[in-house]
Design an enzyme around this catalytic site. Structure first.
Site, PDB file in Angstrom:
ATOM      1  N   THR A  29       0.833  -1.202   0.000  1.00 58.71           N
ATOM      2  CA  THR A  29       0.000   0.000   0.000  1.00 58.71           C
ATOM      3  C   THR A  29       0.865   1.247   0.000  1.00 58.71           C
ATOM      4  O   THR A  29       1.995   1.232   0.485  1.00 58.71           O
ATOM      5  CB  THR A  29      -0.943   0.021   1.230  1.00 58.71           C
ATOM      6  OG1 THR A  29      -1.835   1.133   1.102  1.00 58.71           O
ATOM      7  CG2 THR A  29      -0.173   0.157   2.533  1.00 58.71           C
ATOM      8  N   LYS A  84      -3.425   3.665   6.329  1.00 61.87           N
ATOM      9  CA  LYS A  84      -3.553   2.209   6.461  1.00 61.87           C
ATOM     10  C   LYS A  84      -2.266   1.614   7.032  1.00 61.87           C
ATOM     11  O   LYS A  84      -2.301   0.757   7.906  1.00 61.87           O
ATOM     12  CB  LYS A  84      -3.790   1.573   5.082  1.00 61.87           C
ATOM     13  CG  LYS A  84      -5.199   1.592   4.579  1.00 61.87           C
ATOM     14  CD  LYS A  84      -5.224   0.729   3.322  1.00 61.87           C
ATOM     15  CE  LYS A  84      -6.530   0.806   2.588  1.00 61.87           C
ATOM     16  NZ  LYS A  84      -6.510  -0.064   1.397  1.00 61.87           N
ATOM     17  N   ASP A  93      -7.978  -4.962   0.404  1.00 62.96           N
ATOM     18  CA  ASP A  93      -8.936  -4.073  -0.237  1.00 62.96           C
ATOM     19  C   ASP A  93     -10.104  -3.996   0.725  1.00 62.96           C
ATOM     20  O   ASP A  93     -10.471  -4.981   1.368  1.00 62.96           O
ATOM     21  CB  ASP A  93      -9.370  -4.581  -1.610  1.00 62.96           C
ATOM     22  CG  ASP A  93      -9.948  -3.454  -2.472  1.00 62.96           C
ATOM     23  OD1 ASP A  93      -9.673  -2.262  -2.165  1.00 62.96           O
ATOM     24  OD2 ASP A  93     -10.665  -3.733  -3.437  1.00 62.96           O
ATOM     25  N   PHE A 126      -9.768   8.269   8.726  1.00 58.40           N
ATOM     26  CA  PHE A 126      -9.721   8.728   7.334  1.00 58.40           C
ATOM     27  C   PHE A 126     -10.871   8.101   6.570  1.00 58.40           C
ATOM     28  O   PHE A 126     -11.624   7.284   7.104  1.00 58.40           O
ATOM     29  CB  PHE A 126      -8.374   8.368   6.689  1.00 58.40           C
ATOM     30  CG  PHE A 126      -8.122   6.897   6.546  1.00 58.40           C
ATOM     31  CD1 PHE A 126      -8.322   6.254   5.329  1.00 58.40           C
ATOM     32  CD2 PHE A 126      -7.699   6.132   7.627  1.00 58.40           C
ATOM     33  CE1 PHE A 126      -8.093   4.892   5.192  1.00 58.40           C
ATOM     34  CE2 PHE A 126      -7.465   4.764   7.500  1.00 58.40           C
ATOM     35  CZ  PHE A 126      -7.666   4.145   6.275  1.00 58.40           C
ATOM     36  N   TYR A 128     -14.252   7.154   5.237  1.00 62.38           N
ATOM     37  CA  TYR A 128     -15.641   7.278   5.696  1.00 62.38           C
ATOM     38  C   TYR A 128     -15.761   7.255   7.224  1.00 62.38           C
ATOM     39  O   TYR A 128     -16.870   7.257   7.760  1.00 62.38           O
ATOM     40  CB  TYR A 128     -16.482   6.139   5.107  1.00 62.38           C
ATOM     41  CG  TYR A 128     -16.545   6.140   3.592  1.00 62.38           C
ATOM     42  CD1 TYR A 128     -17.459   6.932   2.911  1.00 62.38           C
ATOM     43  CD2 TYR A 128     -15.686   5.336   2.844  1.00 62.38           C
ATOM     44  CE1 TYR A 128     -17.523   6.935   1.522  1.00 62.38           C
ATOM     45  CE2 TYR A 128     -15.738   5.333   1.453  1.00 62.38           C
ATOM     46  CZ  TYR A 128     -16.655   6.134   0.795  1.00 62.38           C
ATOM     47  OH  TYR A 128     -16.713   6.130  -0.578  1.00 62.38           O
ATOM     48  N   LYS A 132     -10.110   1.971  17.817  1.00 60.77           N
ATOM     49  CA  LYS A 132     -10.590   1.603  16.484  1.00 60.77           C
ATOM     50  C   LYS A 132      -9.997   0.262  16.044  1.00 60.77           C
ATOM     51  O   LYS A 132     -10.698  -0.602  15.522  1.00 60.77           O
ATOM     52  CB  LYS A 132     -10.250   2.702  15.472  1.00 60.77           C
ATOM     53  CG  LYS A 132     -10.757   2.391  14.071  1.00 60.77           C
ATOM     54  CD  LYS A 132     -10.282   3.410  13.057  1.00 60.77           C
ATOM     55  CE  LYS A 132     -10.566   2.904  11.647  1.00 60.77           C
ATOM     56  NZ  LYS A 132      -9.991   3.739  10.605  1.00 60.77           N
ATOM     57  N   HIS A 169     -12.773  -3.419  10.972  1.00 60.27           N
ATOM     58  CA  HIS A 169     -12.722  -4.439   9.930  1.00 60.27           C
ATOM     59  C   HIS A 169     -11.275  -4.808   9.602  1.00 60.27           C
ATOM     60  O   HIS A 169     -10.937  -5.979   9.510  1.00 60.27           O
ATOM     61  CB  HIS A 169     -13.437  -3.917   8.681  1.00 60.27           C
ATOM     62  CG  HIS A 169     -13.062  -2.500   8.354  1.00 60.27           C
ATOM     63  ND1 HIS A 169     -13.385  -1.428   9.182  1.00 60.27           N
ATOM     64  CD2 HIS A 169     -12.360  -1.956   7.336  1.00 60.27           C
ATOM     65  CE1 HIS A 169     -12.921  -0.308   8.665  1.00 60.27           C
ATOM     66  NE2 HIS A 169     -12.289  -0.603   7.559  1.00 60.27           N
ATOM     67  N   ARG A 170     -10.426  -3.794   9.438  1.00 58.40           N
ATOM     68  CA  ARG A 170      -9.026  -4.068   9.117  1.00 58.40           C
ATOM     69  C   ARG A 170      -8.339  -4.736  10.299  1.00 58.40           C
ATOM     70  O   ARG A 170      -7.583  -5.683  10.139  1.00 58.40           O
ATOM     71  CB  ARG A 170      -8.292  -2.775   8.725  1.00 58.40           C
ATOM     72  CG  ARG A 170      -6.900  -3.035   8.151  1.00 58.40           C
ATOM     73  CD  ARG A 170      -6.274  -1.794   7.548  1.00 58.40           C
ATOM     74  NE  ARG A 170      -7.026  -1.365   6.382  1.00 58.40           N
ATOM     75  CZ  ARG A 170      -7.800  -0.277   6.340  1.00 58.40           C
ATOM     76  NH1 ARG A 170      -7.900   0.517   7.376  1.00 58.40           N
ATOM     77  NH2 ARG A 170      -8.462   0.042   5.246  1.00 58.40           N
TER      78      ARG A 170
END
Length: 195
Positions: free
Chosen positions: A8, A13, A69, A149, A151, A172, A177-178
């Protein structure tokens, strides 16, 4: 310390994942291996795009790597923006424009259900493995918070009162999800499948 390349150029990220793995792995970004290539994400699925990126890096640099992704999938928009989340308002990857487009499309919508989904493709010694992380929640009617960052300012995870952008990075990462996909990746690597 074991090295893994995270395919990336997104500094946000990279920072999130480094924070999550800092005690276990040295995570390198594309700039650390002098890769300035623009890797085209041409798949219609999150799995496909993650795989394209990890294969590209492994084949070109012969180094163990992973790519992700992520998509924001909104129920009232039939799963959109989904695979197009980063370029929902156009090819220029403008986070603010993407976010405003979602708010506009949901303006008169009462169903605010949504989920963030991340898929990671790991290539380890030529073998590919997938890991998925999902966090369910809903879309707020206006932005809240200044951290995060994408949304993050309009997404509130289920069971919480704060948007992702109002949480600390540590908070977070524990529920994102990540974070969930990376945790599966770490658990997998801890079982002796070290790079």
């Amino acid at each position: 310390m074991n090295k893994l390349v995270f395919a990336t150029n997104n500094k946000h990220k990279l920072h999130e994942v480094k924070e999550y793995l800092k005690d276990k792995y040295q995570i390198l970004g594309l700039s650390d291996i002098n890769c300035n290539d623009e890797i085209a994400e041409t798949s219609q699925t999150l799995e496909g795009n993650a795989s394209i990126k990890s294969h590209y890096i492994f084949e070109k640099f012969n180094i163990n790597c992973f790519a992700d992704d992520t998509g924001l999938e909104i129920e009232a928009l039939n799963g959109a923006p989904g695979v197009y989340s980063a370029r929902y308002a156009g090819e220029h990857h403008n986070f603010e424009a993407n976010l405003q487009k979602v708010l506009k499309e949901l303006k008169n919508e009462n169903n605010r259900q949504a989920q963030f989904r991340t898929v990671i493709s790991l290539i380890l010694n030529g073998q590919e493995y997938y890991f998925e992380g999902i966090v369910k929640g809903e879309i707020l009617r206006e932005k809240r918070g200044t951290d995060g960052f994408g949304y993050d300012p309009i997404f509130i995870p289920k069971g919480f009162d704060e948007s992702f952008a109002e949480m600390s990075l540590k908070q977070k990462n524990e529920i994102s999800h990540r974070g969930r996909a990376v945790k599966k990746l770490v658990d997998f690597l801890k079982k002796g499948r070290r790079p």
